[in-house]
Design a protein around this motif. Structure first.
Motif, PDB file in Angstrom:
ATOM      1  N   LEU A 197      -2.843  44.294  40.583  1.00  0.00           N
ATOM      2  CA  LEU A 197      -3.200  44.109  39.175  1.00  0.00           C
ATOM      3  C   LEU A 197      -2.132  43.321  38.426  1.00  0.00           C
ATOM      4  O   LEU A 197      -2.450  42.491  37.564  1.00  0.00           O
ATOM      5  CB  LEU A 197      -3.419  45.470  38.508  1.00  0.00           C
ATOM      6  CG  LEU A 197      -4.676  46.227  38.938  1.00  0.00           C
ATOM      7  CD1 LEU A 197      -4.667  47.635  38.357  1.00  0.00           C
ATOM      8  CD2 LEU A 197      -5.930  45.477  38.535  1.00  0.00           C
ATOM      9  N   LEU A 198      -0.863  43.563  38.749  1.00  0.00           N
ATOM     10  CA  LEU A 198       0.225  42.850  38.067  1.00  0.00           C
ATOM     11  C   LEU A 198       0.227  41.365  38.383  1.00  0.00           C
ATOM     12  O   LEU A 198       0.417  40.527  37.494  1.00  0.00           O
ATOM     13  CB  LEU A 198       1.580  43.459  38.441  1.00  0.00           C
ATOM     14  CG  LEU A 198       1.947  44.772  37.767  1.00  0.00           C
ATOM     15  CD1 LEU A 198       3.231  45.339  38.361  1.00  0.00           C
ATOM     16  CD2 LEU A 198       2.121  44.561  36.269  1.00  0.00           C
ATOM     17  N   VAL A 199       0.039  41.020  39.646  1.00  0.00           N
ATOM     18  CA  VAL A 199       0.098  39.599  40.019  1.00  0.00           C
ATOM     19  C   VAL A 199      -1.230  38.891  39.772  1.00  0.00           C
ATOM     20  O   VAL A 199      -1.264  37.665  39.758  1.00  0.00           O
ATOM     21  CB  VAL A 199       0.536  39.408  41.495  1.00  0.00           C
ATOM     22  CG1 VAL A 199       1.942  39.907  41.700  1.00  0.00           C
ATOM     23  CG2 VAL A 199      -0.428  40.042  42.461  1.00  0.00           C
ATOM     24  N   ASN A 200      -2.306  39.669  39.578  1.00  0.00           N
ATOM     25  CA  ASN A 200      -3.625  39.107  39.287  1.00  0.00           C
ATOM     26  C   ASN A 200      -4.037  38.072  40.334  1.00  0.00           C
ATOM     27  O   ASN A 200      -4.521  36.995  40.014  1.00  0.00           O
ATOM     28  CB  ASN A 200      -3.648  38.508  37.880  1.00  0.00           C
ATOM     29  CG  ASN A 200      -5.064  38.287  37.385  1.00  0.00           C
ATOM     30  OD1 ASN A 200      -5.995  38.935  37.848  1.00  0.00           O
ATOM     31  ND2 ASN A 200      -5.226  37.372  36.448  1.00  0.00           N
ATOM     32  N   ASP A 201      -3.766  38.408  41.597  1.00  0.00           N
ATOM     33  CA  ASP A 201      -4.077  37.507  42.704  1.00  0.00           C
ATOM     34  C   ASP A 201      -4.422  38.361  43.919  1.00  0.00           C
ATOM     35  O   ASP A 201      -3.657  39.244  44.294  1.00  0.00           O
ATOM     36  CB  ASP A 201      -2.850  36.631  42.997  1.00  0.00           C
ATOM     37  CG  ASP A 201      -3.117  35.593  44.070  1.00  0.00           C
ATOM     38  OD1 ASP A 201      -4.242  35.534  44.590  1.00  0.00           O
ATOM     39  OD2 ASP A 201      -2.179  34.831  44.380  1.00  0.00           O
ATOM     40  N   LEU A 202      -5.563  38.102  44.519  1.00  0.00           N
ATOM     41  CA  LEU A 202      -6.008  38.897  45.658  1.00  0.00           C
ATOM     42  C   LEU A 202      -5.827  38.165  46.988  1.00  0.00           C
ATOM     43  O   LEU A 202      -6.525  38.441  47.957  1.00  0.00           O
ATOM     44  CB  LEU A 202      -7.477  39.308  45.478  1.00  0.00           C
ATOM     45  CG  LEU A 202      -7.774  40.194  44.276  1.00  0.00           C
ATOM     46  CD1 LEU A 202      -9.268  40.472  44.162  1.00  0.00           C
ATOM     47  CD2 LEU A 202      -7.002  41.495  44.353  1.00  0.00           C
ATOM     48  N   SER A 203      -4.866  37.241  47.035  1.00  0.00           N
ATOM     49  CA  SER A 203      -4.631  36.517  48.283  1.00  0.00           C
ATOM     50  C   SER A 203      -4.019  37.449  49.330  1.00  0.00           C
ATOM     51  O   SER A 203      -3.450  38.499  49.012  1.00  0.00           O
ATOM     52  CB  SER A 203      -3.711  35.322  48.039  1.00  0.00           C
ATOM     53  OG  SER A 203      -2.421  35.774  47.670  1.00  0.00           O
ATOM     54  N   GLY A 220       2.133  43.750  48.579  1.00  0.00           N
ATOM     55  CA  GLY A 220       1.828  45.013  47.896  1.00  0.00           C
ATOM     56  C   GLY A 220       1.847  46.184  48.863  1.00  0.00           C
ATOM     57  O   GLY A 220       2.347  47.267  48.546  1.00  0.00           O
ATOM     58  N   ALA A 221       1.297  45.978  50.065  1.00  0.00           N
ATOM     59  CA  ALA A 221       1.311  47.039  51.078  1.00  0.00           C
ATOM     60  C   ALA A 221       2.741  47.351  51.507  1.00  0.00           C
ATOM     61  O   ALA A 221       3.108  48.515  51.685  1.00  0.00           O
ATOM     62  CB  ALA A 221       0.468  46.638  52.279  1.00  0.00           C
ATOM     63  N   LEU A 222       3.558  46.302  51.662  1.00  0.00           N
ATOM     64  CA  LEU A 222       4.966  46.508  52.033  1.00  0.00           C
ATOM     65  C   LEU A 222       5.693  47.294  50.945  1.00  0.00           C
ATOM     66  O   LEU A 222       6.414  48.258  51.238  1.00  0.00           O
ATOM     67  CB  LEU A 222       5.660  45.165  52.275  1.00  0.00           C
ATOM     68  CG  LEU A 222       7.147  45.242  52.614  1.00  0.00           C
ATOM     69  CD1 LEU A 222       7.329  45.863  54.000  1.00  0.00           C
ATOM     70  CD2 LEU A 222       7.789  43.872  52.558  1.00  0.00           C
ATOM     71  N   LEU A 223       5.507  46.914  49.700  1.00  0.00           N
ATOM     72  CA  LEU A 223       6.138  47.640  48.589  1.00  0.00           C
ATOM     73  C   LEU A 223       5.600  49.068  48.505  1.00  0.00           C
ATOM     74  O   LEU A 223       6.361  50.009  48.262  1.00  0.00           O
ATOM     75  CB  LEU A 223       5.898  46.918  47.265  1.00  0.00           C
ATOM     76  CG  LEU A 223       6.630  45.590  47.088  1.00  0.00           C
ATOM     77  CD1 LEU A 223       6.146  44.880  45.834  1.00  0.00           C
ATOM     78  CD2 LEU A 223       8.130  45.787  47.059  1.00  0.00           C
ATOM     79  N   GLY A 224       4.300  49.229  48.696  1.00  0.00           N
ATOM     80  CA  GLY A 224       3.686  50.553  48.661  1.00  0.00           C
ATOM     81  C   GLY A 224       4.197  51.458  49.769  1.00  0.00           C
ATOM     82  O   GLY A 224       4.216  52.676  49.633  1.00  0.00           O
TER      83      GLY A 224
END
Length: 167
Positions: free
Chosen positions: A22-28, A35-39
């Motif tokens: 949601l923050l980056v507003n990009d679903l690439s 995001g998975a790595l950060l999560g």
């Protein structure tokens, strides 16, 4: 969800992934992977700080509680705007002591945060014995009614959600 040593907080990991997207507003694909790595990494690195992970007794009740809080924030914004834009003599600011039954630290933090997030009120202090929360309100007509409302709308649902909270 089941936790493991390598995935200590799966729900938090999922939330962090969603927040990142949601923050980056990009679903690439790259952002999904980052995001998975950060999560995965953030909960793994911070797991030493999670002394007693919260146990939710009724997660659906927590969702309903959060929806109620969002609605209350919207209504409180309108009420505060009306108070501020109206004549100043109508304001009746006061500090009110709220007796607490909550004992769980996360539940106490959530209660104090909800009160502070709701426009017109702010949590000012928690007593040393954690039995009384001092709340400042912009407009207090009846202190006893305010105490009853906070206990019924916010504390009671938290008592149901967190099993470590006692009466």
């Amino acid at each position: 969800m089941r936790t493991s040593r390598w995935l200590p907080h799966p729900l938090l990991s999922l939330c962090l992934l969603v927040v990142w997207l949601l923050l980056v507003n990009d679903l690439s694909l790259g952002h999904w992977l980052l995001g998975a790595l950060l999560g995965w990494l953030i909960p793994l690195v911070t797991q030493v700080f999670w002394i007693n992970p919260p146990r939710l007794q009724r997660p659906l009740k927590l969702c309903l509680f959060l929806l109620r809080v969002l609605g209350d924030i919207v209504v409180a914004n309108l009420q505060v705007a009306k108070l501020i834009l109206g004549p100043g003599a109508r304001l009746r600011p006061a500090f009110v002591e709220i007796p607490l039954r909550l004992e769980d630290e996360l539940a106490l933090t959530m209660l104090a945060s909800v009160i502070s997030l709701t426009p017109g009120t702010v949590s000012a202090d928690l007593s040393d014995d954690r039995k009384t929360l001092l709340v400042h309100s912009l407009d207090v007509g009846d202190e006893a009614a305010m105490v009853r409302e906070i206990q019924a709308r916010y504390e009671a649902p938290l008592l149901e959600v967190f099993p470590c909270s006692t009466t």
